[in-house]
Design a protein around this motif. Structure first.
Motif, mmCIF file in Angstrom:
data_model
loop_
_atom_site.group_PDB
_atom_site.id
_atom_site.type_symbol
_atom_site.label_atom_id
_atom_site.label_comp_id
_atom_site.label_asym_id
_atom_site.label_seq_id
_atom_site.Cartn_x
_atom_site.Cartn_y
_atom_site.Cartn_z
ATOM 1 N N ALA A 45 -0.606 4.118 1.220
ATOM 2 C CA ALA A 45 -0.693 3.320 2.452
ATOM 3 C C ALA A 45 -1.004 1.948 2.583
ATOM 4 C CB ALA A 45 -2.312 3.992 3.042
ATOM 5 N N TRP A 97 -0.546 5.508 12.018
ATOM 6 C CA TRP A 97 -1.861 6.040 12.149
ATOM 7 C C TRP A 97 -1.887 7.336 11.320
ATOM 8 C CZ3 TRP A 97 -3.072 11.132 13.896
ATOM 9 C CH2 TRP A 97 -4.632 11.386 14.209
ATOM 10 N N LEU A 98 -1.061 8.052 11.092
ATOM 11 C CA LEU A 98 -1.073 9.193 10.043
ATOM 12 C C LEU A 98 -1.367 8.917 8.729
ATOM 13 C CD1 LEU A 98 -1.104 12.422 10.131
ATOM 14 C CD2 LEU A 98 1.181 12.434 9.802
ATOM 15 N N HIS A 135 -2.715 6.317 7.478
ATOM 16 C CA HIS A 135 -4.171 5.779 6.715
ATOM 17 C C HIS A 135 -5.205 6.882 7.381
ATOM 18 C CE1 HIS A 135 -3.100 1.603 6.175
ATOM 19 N NE2 HIS A 135 -2.294 1.627 7.209
ATOM 20 N N ARG A 136 -4.748 8.175 7.686
ATOM 21 C CA ARG A 136 -5.762 9.481 7.802
ATOM 22 C C ARG A 136 -5.466 10.407 6.569
ATOM 23 N NH1 ARG A 136 -5.798 6.122 11.872
ATOM 24 N NH2 ARG A 136 -7.197 6.037 13.368
ATOM 25 N N LEU A 137 -4.240 10.414 5.934
ATOM 26 C CA LEU A 137 -3.937 11.192 5.049
ATOM 27 C C LEU A 137 -4.286 10.784 3.467
ATOM 28 C CD1 LEU A 137 -0.359 12.716 6.014
ATOM 29 C CD2 LEU A 137 -2.580 13.731 5.969
ATOM 30 N N ASP A 163 -4.060 10.061 -0.502
ATOM 31 C CA ASP A 163 -2.993 9.591 -1.122
ATOM 32 C C ASP A 163 -2.128 10.513 -2.043
ATOM 33 O OD1 ASP A 163 -1.719 6.794 -1.842
ATOM 34 O OD2 ASP A 163 -2.179 7.346 -3.763
ATOM 35 N N SER A 198 0.915 -2.913 12.024
ATOM 36 C CA SER A 198 -0.109 -2.977 10.792
ATOM 37 C C SER A 198 -1.055 -4.140 10.533
ATOM 38 C CB SER A 198 0.720 -2.815 9.385
ATOM 39 O OG SER A 198 1.247 -1.606 9.632
ATOM 40 N N HIS A 216 -3.938 -4.023 7.968
ATOM 41 C CA HIS A 216 -3.872 -3.268 7.047
ATOM 42 C C HIS A 216 -2.674 -3.966 6.041
ATOM 43 C CE1 HIS A 216 -5.973 0.018 8.639
ATOM 44 N NE2 HIS A 216 -5.033 0.459 9.699
#
Length: 263
Positions: free
Chosen positions: A39, A87-88, A90-92, A94, A205, A210
């Motif tokens: 990410a 979006w996905l 930074h929510r999954l 590593d 980003s 990010h």
């Protein structure tokens, strides 16, 4: 900083020598070289690949090999889908991202290797939906043509946001399959799409905070230098052996990512 610039230089050279799909190695190099997460590496790799692709696309525009309407359509579709991937990402965790990247990279390796093999005799070829009119120098636009290119842009945009890849490994095969464009035009058009989608993803980003600019700046500077240097020798080194070497490197990096993800 010197190591970061060197990693960027390697990415730029690979991108120049192997084509639009070469930028997929940017994130693995950042992962292994600097020890950051997928990410965190994604936006940096995306920025470097986007800037290097913009240089290649500018050369293509000057040579008249970029099909700009096709590039704009694919880029628009990609820009729509890229924020969902970001979006996905930074929510999954590593680990699944790393394993997914390994699978994508192994897919790229097999695709590149297969392209170097001779065509099978007796294979039936169907006319692609996007036909370049030689007299007008423009594509004949139809519904199937627009849909095929837009779908390729959507997939490339989603993967660019999720994994920080330019998406050339999607767009180059798509343009080869769905159009009768020359190899130079396919590469130049794909680079134009990569530049637009990547820079749009980086802007998103950056607004979200990010992008680690202390890493991104030297990495991108190295990538641009590598792209310019690689362009000088690309014509002399181009060929199936170079593509096979790139495929082997991708497969080995995929194996390394798979092992890292399992740990």
């Amino acid at each position: 900083m010197a190591l970061t610039a060197l990693l960027g230089l390697i990415v730029g050279v690979i991108l120049a020598l192997t084509g639009a799909g070469g930028g997929i190695l940017a994130v693995p190099l950042l992962l292994f070289g600097l020890g950051i997460s997928v990410a965190e590496a994604g936006p940096i790799g995306l920025l470097a690949v986007g800037m290097a692709a913009a240089v290649g696309a500018g050369m293509g525009l000057r040579a008249g090999t970029v099909r700009y309407k096709a590039a704009l359509l694919m880029a628009a579709a990609g820009i729509v889908c890229s924020p969902a991937g970001l979006w996905l990402a930074h929510r999954l965790p590593d680990r699944p991202l790393t394993l997914l990247f390994a699978m994508v990279l192994f897919y790229v390796a097999t695709r590149v290797w297969r392209r170097t093999l001779p065509a099978r005799p007796g294979r039936c070829f169907k006319a692609p939906p996007c036909i370049l009119d030689a007299q007008r120098g423009k594509l004949n636009w139809t519904g199937p043509c627009a849909w095929a290119l837009a779908l390729a842009g959507l997939v490339a945009g989603g993967l660019s946001g999720l994994l920080g890849v330019g998406g050339g490994f999607v767009m180059v095969p798509a343009l080869q399959r769905y159009s009768n464009l020359s190899a130079q035009s396919v590469l130049a058009t794909s680079l134009a799409v990569i530049a637009l989608v990547s820079l749009a993803g980086v802007a998103t980003s950056s607004l979200a905070g990010h992008v680690q600019w202390t890493i991104a700046a030297p990495f991108c500077a190295g990538a641009l230098a590598g792209m310019l240097a690689g362009q000088q020798v690309a014509a002399r080194l181009a060929g199936p052996y170079l593509q096979r070497g790139f495929a082997v490197v991708c497969a080995l990096v995929a194996l390394g990512l798979f092992i890292k993800g399992l740990r």
